[in-house]
Design a protein around this motif. Structure first.
Motif, PDB file in Angstrom:
ATOM      1  N   HIS A 198       0.841  -1.205   0.000  1.00 29.36           N
ATOM      2  CA  HIS A 198       0.000   0.000   0.000  1.00 29.36           C
ATOM      3  C   HIS A 198       0.875   1.254   0.000  1.00 29.36           C
ATOM      4  N   LYS A 199       1.925   1.228   0.801  1.00 37.25           N
ATOM      5  CA  LYS A 199       2.838   2.370   0.907  1.00 37.25           C
ATOM      6  C   LYS A 199       3.581   2.597  -0.418  1.00 37.25           C
ATOM      7  N   VAL A 200       4.104   1.527  -0.991  1.00 36.59           N
ATOM      8  CA  VAL A 200       4.863   1.635  -2.246  1.00 36.59           C
ATOM      9  C   VAL A 200       3.967   2.142  -3.376  1.00 36.59           C
ATOM     10  N   CYS A 201       2.766   1.605  -3.438  1.00 34.29           N
ATOM     11  CA  CYS A 201       1.829   2.026  -4.499  1.00 34.29           C
ATOM     12  C   CYS A 201       1.473   3.503  -4.366  1.00 34.29           C
ATOM     13  N   ASN A 202       1.298   3.963  -3.143  1.00 33.78           N
ATOM     14  CA  ASN A 202       1.004   5.387  -2.925  1.00 33.78           C
ATOM     15  C   ASN A 202       2.157   6.266  -3.400  1.00 33.78           C
ATOM     16  N   PHE A 203       3.378   5.819  -3.127  1.00 38.82           N
ATOM     17  CA  PHE A 203       4.560   6.587  -3.536  1.00 38.82           C
ATOM     18  C   PHE A 203       4.601   6.738  -5.056  1.00 38.82           C
ATOM     19  N   PHE A 204       4.458   5.621  -5.756  1.00 38.28           N
ATOM     20  CA  PHE A 204       4.555   5.688  -7.218  1.00 38.28           C
ATOM     21  C   PHE A 204       3.334   6.360  -7.849  1.00 38.28           C
ATOM     22  N   LYS A 205       2.202   6.296  -7.162  1.00 40.46           N
ATOM     23  CA  LYS A 205       1.011   7.022  -7.647  1.00 40.46           C
ATOM     24  C   LYS A 205       1.271   8.530  -7.586  1.00 40.46           C
ATOM     25  N   THR A 206       1.942   8.968  -6.525  1.00 36.58           N
ATOM     26  CA  THR A 206       2.284  10.389  -6.401  1.00 36.58           C
ATOM     27  C   THR A 206       3.229  10.811  -7.523  1.00 36.58           C
ATOM     28  N   LEU A 207       4.228   9.978  -7.810  1.00 38.02           N
ATOM     29  CA  LEU A 207       5.142  10.298  -8.914  1.00 38.02           C
ATOM     30  C   LEU A 207       4.375  10.401 -10.232  1.00 38.02           C
ATOM     31  N   GLN A 208       3.459   9.473 -10.430  1.00 37.70           N
ATOM     32  CA  GLN A 208       2.665   9.479 -11.665  1.00 37.70           C
ATOM     33  C   GLN A 208       1.827  10.758 -11.760  1.00 37.70           C
ATOM     34  N   ASP A 209       1.213  11.139 -10.648  1.00 33.08           N
ATOM     35  CA  ASP A 209       0.387  12.353 -10.625  1.00 33.08           C
ATOM     36  C   ASP A 209       1.212  13.597 -10.948  1.00 33.08           C
ATOM     37  N   CYS A 210       2.499  13.539 -10.601  1.00 31.51           N
ATOM     38  CA  CYS A 210       3.387  14.685 -10.843  1.00 31.51           C
ATOM     39  C   CYS A 210       4.162  14.544 -12.154  1.00 31.51           C
ATOM     40  N   GLU A 211       3.770  13.551 -12.946  1.00 33.00           N
ATOM     41  CA  GLU A 211       4.417  13.286 -14.242  1.00 33.00           C
ATOM     42  C   GLU A 211       5.929  13.079 -14.094  1.00 33.00           C
ATOM     43  N   VAL A 212       6.280  12.389 -13.023  1.00 34.10           N
ATOM     44  CA  VAL A 212       7.682  12.011 -12.812  1.00 34.10           C
ATOM     45  C   VAL A 212       7.862  10.595 -13.343  1.00 34.10           C
ATOM     46  N   ASN A 213       8.804  10.438 -14.249  1.00 34.93           N
ATOM     47  CA  ASN A 213       9.041   9.136 -14.875  1.00 34.93           C
ATOM     48  C   ASN A 213      10.202   8.432 -14.163  1.00 34.93           C
ATOM     49  N   PRO A 214       9.902   7.422 -13.322  1.00 36.51           N
ATOM     50  CA  PRO A 214      10.973   6.798 -12.541  1.00 36.51           C
ATOM     51  C   PRO A 214      11.650   5.642 -13.270  1.00 36.51           C
ATOM     52  N   TYR A 215      12.931   5.504 -13.032  1.00 37.81           N
ATOM     53  CA  TYR A 215      13.670   4.312 -13.445  1.00 37.81           C
ATOM     54  C   TYR A 215      14.384   3.813 -12.194  1.00 37.81           C
ATOM     55  N   VAL A 216      14.005   2.636 -11.736  1.00 38.62           N
ATOM     56  CA  VAL A 216      14.500   2.103 -10.463  1.00 38.62           C
ATOM     57  C   VAL A 216      15.650   1.134 -10.724  1.00 38.62           C
ATOM     58  N   ILE A 217      16.758   1.356 -10.038  1.00 40.04           N
ATOM     59  CA  ILE A 217      17.924   0.474 -10.175  1.00 40.04           C
ATOM     60  C   ILE A 217      18.245  -0.107  -8.798  1.00 40.04           C
ATOM     61  N   LEU A 218      18.340  -1.438  -8.744  1.00 41.65           N
ATOM     62  CA  LEU A 218      18.553  -2.117  -7.462  1.00 41.65           C
ATOM     63  C   LEU A 218      19.923  -2.784  -7.397  1.00 41.65           C
ATOM     64  N   ASP A 219      20.441  -2.871  -6.182  1.00 35.71           N
ATOM     65  CA  ASP A 219      21.702  -3.571  -5.937  1.00 35.71           C
ATOM     66  C   ASP A 219      21.561  -5.060  -6.200  1.00 35.71           C
ATOM     67  N   GLY A 220      22.680  -5.659  -6.593  1.00 32.62           N
ATOM     68  CA  GLY A 220      22.769  -7.113  -6.651  1.00 32.62           C
ATOM     69  C   GLY A 220      23.692  -7.578  -5.542  1.00 32.62           C
ATOM     70  N   GLY A 221      24.763  -8.276  -5.908  1.00 33.66           N
ATOM     71  CA  GLY A 221      25.724  -8.737  -4.909  1.00 33.66           C
ATOM     72  C   GLY A 221      26.642  -7.610  -4.462  1.00 33.66           C
ATOM     73  N   SER A 222      27.400  -7.875  -3.407  1.00 36.50           N
ATOM     74  CA  SER A 222      28.304  -6.873  -2.853  1.00 36.50           C
ATOM     75  C   SER A 222      29.743  -7.184  -3.250  1.00 36.50           C
TER      76      SER A 222
END
Length: 570
Positions: free
Chosen positions: A58-82
């Motif tokens: 619910h929290k994550v969806c709200n965050f990305f909904k806000t970005l969408q409402d503000c026309e912010v186009n996100p590209y998410v990059i995640l860590d793999g190994g260390s």
């Protein structure tokens, strides 16, 4: 150089600009985001009962909904190994996480914890990636650390980076760094998000520092690779009114700004500045600092010994990035969990499943695990298991994805000691969780306690539950129980569920490695700690079982037939 210290210095000196973010692209440090969203939720998301994944979604969806409402186009990059160079640092962090987990376990659910005492539930990353995929948000999982790719993408797309990682104060991110702590997405107004943006150029301008020396500053101030022990020398030279840690950073920056760099190129500038800083406090030069500097100057994307098909699955988020640690380093760090510390580590419950996971990845080599033993972190040598099959060649990692589905399914069955043919009457989405539950319950029956059986029935009721379906009497009661929350934390219940989650997570990853011979379950629906802890009570179980009707009652009956629980029958 703790992020809080550098951030405090930057905040105190107002070395950022107020901005309103909208109609732009944004590179997001995925790991930073899911940690941040889980830890800063209001109301606070559960940590003592194993996590609240529906609440997190619910929290994550709200965050990305806000970005969408503000026309912010996100590209998410995640860590793999260390990186292997960070091994000692990572083991040290593991010990600190163990301390935090134990403190949470010893604190009442509504009690107050020391600042920063958080433990991430085990399936958060899996749930986060599932949400990104479900919402169509562009993302990538790196084979190694994400920083180099985050910087590269941000500069290529000419947009800012959103993170909490202190390293982005050091990297040359052309369009700046937005710290999540100052990214007020809940206060969005007129399609804009209030935020504060930091640029390296403004920082350097304030301290009269050559930008080429930012990496030297990071390496001596202290990062994951190096730290100059200066015995207070730099702090004494600072005129900053701040606390010691800020004086130390200020003194270093002042010293570096005075190094004579005339006629030198950037590489020579760094070499001279490092040499003078080390000499200043009577230290000899060594490769550690130079390696640390290189991480900022020429950040390299991680390569791996993994076959291309595995790399592709990791990058698409279809296979856990733990595979890189196993194949490249033969090492896995098992993050401490909130559990009953009078018992053995919950990870022991999934030991056999991990052995099969390691066997497929390494071809039978020995691996090293770091796990808790009592209240200490110890390393264990773990023999991997090669599946017993006449078709070994087809199970080699290079061609595992081409092995017949029946063979891949048999390997999964061997690892969990189950027969999937028994699951004909179970919906596909539940087949893997049911296999895990069978495996887990068999393990626990050797030293069965009443709480264990209650935990089993709680899980079965959770499997039957449909939070997004029609609200019948059963669903209403389930929702009411979740809303009530947990007032009394039961160590044995927490431990049993922690063991189940360890088995679930490892089975999920084994199934991914085997290219999903069983349907992938919806991760967010796998576990809800506060509700399951409330359900793990014999009277509550009996009351809820009486409210089951129709298909739910039939499914409950089928689940019980497979698991054959011995108490709390209808």
């Amino acid at each position: 150089m703790e992020v809080s210290t550098l951030k405090k210095m930057i905040d105190d000196l107002c070395l950022h600009e107020d901005v309103h973010v909208g109609k732009t692209s944004l590179i997001i440090d995925g790991n930073a985001l899911y940690y941040f969203l889980y830890y800063t939720s209001d109301p606070k998301l559960d940590q003592c009962c194993g996590g609240d994944y529906p609440g997190f979604k619910h929290k994550v969806c709200n965050f990305f909904k806000t970005l969408q409402d503000c026309e912010v186009n996100p590209y998410v990059i995640l860590d793999g190994g260390s990186h292997t160079e960070k091994h000692e640092k990572n083991v040290s962090r593991l010990k600190y996480k163990l301390k935090k987990a134990k403190t949470i376990a010893e604190t009442e659910p509504d009690g107050t914890l020391p600042e920063g005492y958080n433990v991430l539930p085990p399936l958060v990353k899996d749930v986060f990636i599932e949400i990104l995929r479900e919402k169509g948000i562009e993302f990538k999982v790196c084979l190694g650390e994400a920083d180099p790719e985050v910087v590269s993408e941000a500069n290529q797309k000419q947009c800012a980076v959103l993170s909490i990682d202190k390293d982005f104060y050091i990297f040359d991110v052309h369009k700046g760094f937005l710290n999540l702590h100052n990214f007020e997405w809940k206060k969005e107004e007129d399609g804009k998000i209030p935020a504060k943006i930091y640029t390296r150029s403004k920082f350097c301008q304030h301290f009269k520092l050559d930008p080429a020396l930012m990496s030297v500053f990071a390496s001596i101030a202290g990062n994951d690779y190096s730290r100059l022990e200066d015995n207070g020398a730099f702090a004494k030279e600072s005129s900053s009114p701040g606390e010691y840690s800020i004086k130390r950073l200020d003194g270093m920056l002042g010293f570096l700004s005075k190094v004579n760099l005339d006629g030198l190129d950037d590489s020579q500038k760094r070499e001279r500045a490092l040499s003078e800083a080390l000499n200043h406090v009577g230290k000899k030069e060594n490769q550690t600092f130079k390696q640390a500097i290189k991480k900022y100057v020429k950040p390299e994307k991680t390569s791996s010994k993994l076959p291309p098909w595995v790399c592709e699955k990791v990058e698409r988020g279809e296979l856990t990035s733990f595979t890189t640690s196993v194949v490249d380093q033969k090492t896995i760090l098992l993050t401490p969990l909130v559990e009953d510390f009078s018992q053995r580590s919950s990870y022991k419950a999934a030991y056999r499943i991990r052995q099969y996971f390691y066997g497929l990845l390494t071809g039978g080599e020995m691996c090293t695990e770091y796990d808790r033993d009592g209240e200490e972190i110890k390393d264990y040598r773990v023999p991997s298991i090669l599946p017993s099959s006449d078709e070994q060649k087809q199970l080699k990692l290079q061609r595992l994805h081409k092995a017949p589905e029946g063979l891949r399914r048999r390997v999964f069955e061997q690892a969990l000691q189950v027969q999937t043919s028994d699951l004909e009457n179970i919906p596909d989405q539940l087949k893997l969780p049911v296999c895990v539950t069978v495996f887990w319950f068999k393990k626990l029956q050797h030293y069965s306690k009443p709480e264990t059986v209650n935990c089993l029935h709680a899980l079965l009721l959770w499997f039957v539950c449909e939070p997004d379906g029609p609200e019948d009497e059963f669903e209403k009661k389930m929702k009411a129980l979740k809303d009530e929350g947990v007032s009394i934390w039961q160590p044995r219940v927490a431990h049993a569920f922690s063991q189940w989650q360890c088995c679930m997570r490892q089975s999920l990853h084994l199934n991914q490695l085997l290219c999903s011979p069983l349907s992938e379950p919806q991760c967010v629906r796998l576990y809800c700690g506060p509700l399951l802890h409330r359900l793990a009570d014999e009277d509550t179980i009996k009351q809820l079982q009486k409210t089951l009707r129709g298909e739910k009652k039939e499914l409950s009956k089928n689940l019980k037939t497979i698991l054959n629980p011995t108490t709390a029958e209808d």
